[in-house]
Design an enzyme around this catalytic site. Structure first.
Site: not given
Lengths: 399, 399, 399, 399
Positions: C275, C314
C-alpha cells in the site's frame, strides 16, 4: 405480473403497475384526455368527446383479448384502439371515427409509460425518505463508535460506524435530488401524431398538448419525443445510479454481517431469511435483494442506452426493446429500495464486536503500526466529519 | 406471466412457462422425484414416499399465497416446502418430516429451472427447423437471382439472393447443433443438499441423484453445481448467439423491405403489421420482434456471465439475479425465433426489383465500374457457392 | 499498447499483441500468403508473387503513419494496402497492381485478428494448465481438511477445502476443453473478396483459400464469414465463461482471506500487494485483477453479441465495434488468468484457522445444530467426493 | 495509446490523454499540489514542499519502468510514489519522508482521472458547439424542404428536413447542458487519506483539500468519495446519453445515404471513406464511427454502474474495473462526436431526391392516402415547428 421470481425480487406495487389491466387503463386515460382536449378546443364535437371519455373505462374492455391480439398486431395500441372504437360505436355511432384523432400508437403508449412511472417514482421517493432517515439516525447514534476501515478487503485503519453511515447516505441524498430533477424532465406527455408534427390537428396541436398535459399531470415538452429518448433514458440512468448506491451499501452490510465479522446483522423474524434445510441460518435477505438488483440493473440501463438509435420518426425494434426493459428496471430498483428501507431501521449493530475486531488486529500487529493506524481514538477524527456533515445537511433541510 | 409488453415480444408458451403455477408445478416434480428415489433406496419408508408423491400436485396448493410469501422468505422454496409439509401431514402425519430430506432450496429451484427450460428448448428446436427449411427453400429457388451486395450500407457488387439466404441459414444450422450440445450439458439435475456434498443422504447421495435424473429426464452431472454455473451460462450464451444471428437476418430483411429498396416484403394479412394512424402502412413486425430481442438479449447474457461469481457454496444476490434474468432470455429468444419462423415461409421476393436496383446503379456508374462490379452474371459465381453448400448440407443430412 | 491501466490489469504479451506494429505485421502475413497462393495457382505470375511476398516485412513500413491515416480512411487496411502497393512498386513496377488481388479490407483484418488471437489462446491454454495443476494439488492435499461451507454469506455446514478446490477447478477443466473446441471452430481464414463470393479469383477462390489456410495455420471455413459472426463470437463467449469461473474463485479467495476469516492468504513478496500509505497491508492483488476482469468482461461479450446484426455483406459500425472490443476481451481474460495462475501455487492455507472458525461457531450454537451441521467429520463426506472426482479425472487424463 | 483500432475509432487527443506519460504527469500534479498546500499550512516545512514540487516533473521519471512495476504492485501509485521519494531524496534527503503525506493511492489516481477528464470534456464541449451550429444551420436552410417521414422503416407521411434536424439537435443541446452540470459535480479533487477521514493531516485536512482544489481547478467535494461513485458515474451516464443521441443521428444519416434513398451523403474527399477493393465506393465513415461508439458505449456505462458496489473504504476489483473502462468511454464518445462534428457542416443534401422519393410513393398509393399522408405541403406544418423552436432557442441564447 412478471416472472415468478419478481415476487421476491420486486414489490407487489411495482409488479402490478406493469400488469395488463393497469397498463391498458393508463392507455385509456390518454385517449380520454385526448378526446377531452379536442372537445374543448372544438376539434371534435363536445358530445362526441363526452361519448369517447365515457367509453374509456378499463372494465368495458376484454383486456386479455387485447393483449393477446397485440402479438399479431405488433403493438398494444392497435387492438386497444380498435376495441375502443367498437365500444364508442355502441354508445354513439358517429363518435367512433373521432377516436384517437390525429394521434399515433407511440403517443398513447409512451404517455401510458409516463403515467405508470409517475406514482412508481413517488413510491420510491417515499421509501428513499425512510431509508435516509434510518441511516441518519444510525450516523448520529454511532458517530464516534470505532470500527475497522477496510481497503481491498483488508483492514486499513480505524474509522467510525457513523462515518460509514454518512458515506452510505450521502449518495442516496444526491440520488433523491437528481431523481426528482430527472423525473421532472422525463415524465412528459407524448403527442406527436403519425410522424411528430401533429399535422392532423389543424394547427391546434400545441393547444391540445397543453390541455392534455395539465389533465394528466405530466409535463408538456413542446414537441414530440418519439425518437429523442435522452430525457427518458436519463431517468433510467438515475435509477441505475440509485441501485448502484444501494448495492454498495448492501455489499458492505453483507460483509459486516458475516459470522466471523459479526458487526452488523439484519433483524431476524419468523418467516424471514430462514433456510429450507438449515434451521440455524439467518440470511441477509434484504442485502440479497439489493445485490440481485445491482447485478441486473446496469445491463438494463445498457439496453436502454443502446436502444436510443431509433430510426427516423419511429424505430423498428429499438423502441420496443425499450418498452420491454423499462418495467424490469423499476421492478428491480423498487425491490432493492424497499428491502433496504424496511430492514435498515431494525439493523442490529454490535459495537462491542466492532471494538473486538480492532483489538484482535492490534494484538497481532507491531505496536507502532497498531498505534498509528488502529488506535481507537481515530474514530474521533471520523466523528468530527460526521457531525459537520449532519449539521450541513440540517441547514439544507436534508436531515 | 410477464410484463404486458412480452405479450407481443414473446410467445404464449414461453411466458406461461415461467408463470407462478407452472413453475411451482415443476418444483413439485422435483420433490416427488426425490421422495420416489429415497423410497426406492430405503432412505425413507416406501409408504411415506408414496404419501409425499401423492401430495405433490400443484392443485393442492395455494400458489398465490406461496408466491406472496416468497418475498418475505427470500426464496420460493421456503414457503413451498412449508406448504408441502403441511399438505403431507394431512395425508400422513409421520411423513411430513421426510419431505425434502437432505436437499436444499437451490436443488429444487435449479432443477425446476432445467425442467422448465427443457420443453422450451425443444419448442425452439422445432421452430428452428421450420425456419431453416424455409430459408433453404428460398436459397434453392433464388440461387442465381441477382441482387445488390452492399457493404457499409452502400452498393458494393452483385451477388445472388440465394447466397444471401445461405449466409442467413448457415449460422442457424450451427446454432441448432451447438444449442443441442449445450442443452445436453446444461439440463442437469441439481442435487447437492445444504452445501454440495449430500452428507444428509447417508452415503447414498449419488444413487438418489442417478434415480432422480432418470425419473425427471435430466442429466446426472455427478456432483452439485450450486456455484459452478459455467454449463448453465454456456447455454445462455448459445441463446445469445442464436438471437444475434436472427437479428442479423432481421436487420437485412428490414433494410431490403424499405419502400425505396422494395426487394423483399413481409407478408401482409389482416390484423398484422398495420398502424393505428396510417392505413397504408405495412410494417415488418416479425423483424421488429427479432430486432427488439437482439437489442435486449446481449445484456441479459451479460448479467448471467456477471453473476457467475457466486460466493462460497451458495451466492448472495448473484444466484437470484440469474433466476430473475433467465426467463426473459428464453422469452426474447423464442419471440424472435417464432416471429421469423412464421413469417419467413411467406416472405415476398421481388426479383424484378432486385434487378431494377442493379440497373439503376449501373446507369449512374462509369461503364468500367458497372461492368467489373455490377454485371448481372456475377450472380452466377454466387450461385455456384449456393449449390455447393446445399449439396454439402444434404450429404450431412442438414438440408 | 492500451490505456495505462491495462499495465496492471493485463499482461505484457497481451497488450503488445494488439499494438500497432504487431497487428500490421499480422496483416502483412495475410497479404504475403495471398500472393504466395495466387502465385502457386497461376493467378499472378510467380515472380510477381515473390516481389509481393518480399515486400511484406513490417520493417519496410511507416507503421505510425499508416495507423494515423486509418482514422481518415475509416479502416486500417486502406492505408496499409496503399503503402504495400508503393513498396512493391519500388521492387517491381508491374507487381503493384497484383497486390491484394480479389480480396477486401475485411479479409485482411479478420484474418489478422485470427492470427493475433491464436498464440494468445495458446498462451492462455498453458496458463490454464498451470492453474489447474495447482488447484488439483491443493484438492489432493486438503481433501479432508474441514472448513466452513457458507451459503448466502453465512455459515451453513462443514465441507472440506479439497471439495472447494474441486469446485473451483471443474469449471476450468470444462472451459479448457470448450475453449479448444471453440478456437478450433473460430480461428478461420477470412477470404471472401469484395462481397463474399470471390468472383475476382476466376473460379479458383476455394483453392486460394485452402492454400492460404494451410500456410497461415488457420482453419479453412469453406466460404466467407464477413457478416456471419457466430463462430467468432462463440469464442468470445467461452472467454466470458472462463473469466466468470476465475471471478468466482477470486471472490471466494478474497472472502476467505479477510483478516477476520484468515483461512487463506495470497503470498506476500516485496513489491507485491503493498500500500502507498499503510505499510502493514497485504492486499490480495491477484484476486483484485481477476475480479476487475470479471466486472468488465460480461459487458464486452454483450457488445460482441450485440454487434452481430451486421448489415448485408459488411456492417456499418457493428464490425468496427467488434474490432474495438476484441483486444480488451483477451487482455482482461489473460490478465485474470495469469494473475491467478501465478499466485495459486503459492497460496497460503491455514488449516488450523479453518478448524478454529468452525469451533468458534459451534461454541455459540445449540448443541444439536452444532452436531448436525458443524461436525468436523462432515469433511469426510466431502473428501470422498474429492477422491472420486480426482480418480475420474485421472482416468480421463485430465489430472 | 490504446489498441490499434482506436486509431480510427477515437481521436489522437483522447487516446494520448490516457497514455502512460500524460497520466503519470497528472498524478505528479496531484503530488505537487499536495506538497504546496501542506507547505502553505505548515504541515510540512516550506523548503521541503518546494523540493517535492520541484521533483514533480514527469521528465525526471522512468515512466516505462513505473508502468511496468505497476503490474506487480497492483496499482500505478505505488511505484510512482516510490520513484518520487527517491527523486526527492536526491534533491533533499529529509524531504522524501514528507512525500504523499497523509494521502493514499486512490487520492492521487482519482484526482488524476479528474484532471485528465477535464480538458477532455472541454474538447467535447467545443466539438458539440460546432456540431450544434451546423445542425441549426441545416434546420434553418431546410426548414420547409419536404422529405419522407418514416416509421418502423416504412414511409409514414411527409415532414421537413428542417424538423428532422431539430430532432437531431435538441437532444444534443440538452446533453451539452446536462454534461456541464454533471462535470461540475463530478470533476472533484479526491483527498481522503488512507480510509477517508484524513486523520494523518492533524485536523487540517479540509484546508489542505480546499487549497488543492483551487490549485488544480477541481471542485472540493467536502469529504472523500473513495467508494461513493455516484457523481463520477453520473458523468459517465451523460456521456452514454450523448453517444446514444449521436448514434441516432448517425443511424438516420446512414439510412438516408443509401444508394436507393440518396437524400443525404457524407462529403467525399481523397483518402476518406474509400474501399480497398472497390474504387466506386463512398462509405459513410463518420456515421460508421458514431455507430461503432453507440454499440460499445452502453456496455461501458453498464460496467461502471455495475462497479459501484465497491467494498468498504476501497474496493477490490470494482474500482480497478472502473479505471480500466473510463478511458475507453471518453475515447469512444469523442471519436463519435468529432467524426460527426467534422462531417456535418459538409453534409450533402439532395432536396430534389427528397421530393422524388415522395413522388415515387404517391405514384403507387391510392389517391386519397397520397393526399392525406403524402401531400408535399405537410412540410409546412413541420416548418412552423422548426421556426418556433429556433426562435425559442435563440431567445435562450442556445442557437
Amino acid at each position: 405480473m412478471s416472472s415468478v421470481f419478481e415476487s421476491f425480487l420486486s414489490t407487489p406495487e411495482m409488479t402490478s403497475a406493469w400488469g395488463d389491466r393497469e397498463f391498458i387503463a393508463a392507455m385509456l386515460r390518454f385517449e380520454a384526455a385526448l378526446a377531452r382536449a379536442q372537445g374543448q378546443l372544438g376539434l371534435i364535437p363536445a358530445d362526441i368527446a363526452q361519448s369517447i371519455v365515457g367509453a374509456c373505462e378499463v372494465d368495458r374492455f376484454d383486456v386479455t383479448q387485447i393483449v393477446r391480439d397485440s402479438g399479431r398486431a405488433g403493438s398494444l395500441a392497435i387492438p386497444l384502439i380498435q376495441a375502443l372504437k367498437e365500444t364508442v360505436a355502441l354508445l354513439d355511432a358517429r363518435a367512433s371515427t373521432q377516436v384517437h384523432l390525429g394521434s399515433t400508437s407511440q403517443d398513447v403508449i409512451d404517455t401510458a409509460m409516463a403515467l405508470a412511472s409517475k406514482p412508481a417514482l413517488a413510491l420510491m421517493d417515499a421509501d428513499l425518505a425512510t431509508l435516509v432517515k434510518a441511516l441518519i439516525d444510525k450516523a448520529e447514534r454511532h458517530a464516534a463508535d470505532p470500527v475497522l476501515a477496510r481497503t481491498l478487503m483488508q483492514p486499513a485503519s480505524v474509522t467510525s460506524l457513523g462515518l460509514k453511515c454518512i458515506h452510505w447516505v450521502a449518495p442516496l441524498l444526491r440520488s433523491r435530488a437528481r431523481l426528482r430533477r430527472a423525473a421532472e424532465e422525463a415524465l412528459c406527455l407524448q403527442l406527436g401524431g403519425a410522424v411528430g408534427h401533429l399535422a392532423q390537428m389543424r394547427g391546434q396541436g400545441a393547444q391540445v398538448a397543453a390541455l392534455m398535459a395539465r389533465d394528466l399531470g405530466l409535463r408538456d415538452p413542446s414537441g414530440s419525443w418519439h425518437t429523442q429518448r435522452d430525457r427518458w433514458i436519463a431517468l433510467a440512468c438515475e435509477l441505475g445510479l440509485l441501485v448502484g448506491s444501494l448495492g454498495k451499501m448492501a455489499k458492505d452490510l453483507s460483509l459486516m454481517s458475516q459470522f466471523e465479522v459479526a458487526e452488523l446483522a439484519e433483524p431476524g423474524e419468523p418467516g424471514r431469511g430462514g433456510s429450507s434445510a438449515m434451521p440455524h441460518k439467518r440470511n441477509p435477505v434484504a442485502c440479497m435483494i439489493a445485490l440481485a438488483a445491482a447485478a441486473r440493473t446496469p445491463a438494463r440501463v445498457a439496453v436502454l442506452l443502446g436502444s436510443m438509435a431509433q430510426e427516423h420518426e419511429r424505430g423498428l425494434g429499438g423502441w420496443q426493446a425499450e418498452l420491454g426493459e423499462w418495467p424490469g428496471l423499476l421492478m428491480s430498483a423498487h425491490g432493492a429500495l424497499r428491502a433496504m428501507a424496511q430492514m435498515l431501521p431494525a439493523l442490529q449493530v454490535d459495537t462491542a464486536r466492532m471494538r473486538g475486531n480492532i483489538e484482535s488486529l492490534r494484538a497481532v500487529l507491531p505496536k507502532e503500526a497498531a498505534q498509528e493506524w488502529f488506535a481507537l481514538d481515530l474514530a474521533e477524527q471520523a466523528a468530527m466529519q460526521v457531525r459537520q456533515q449532519l449539521q450541513s445537511w440540517r441547514m439544507q433541510g436534508l436531515a
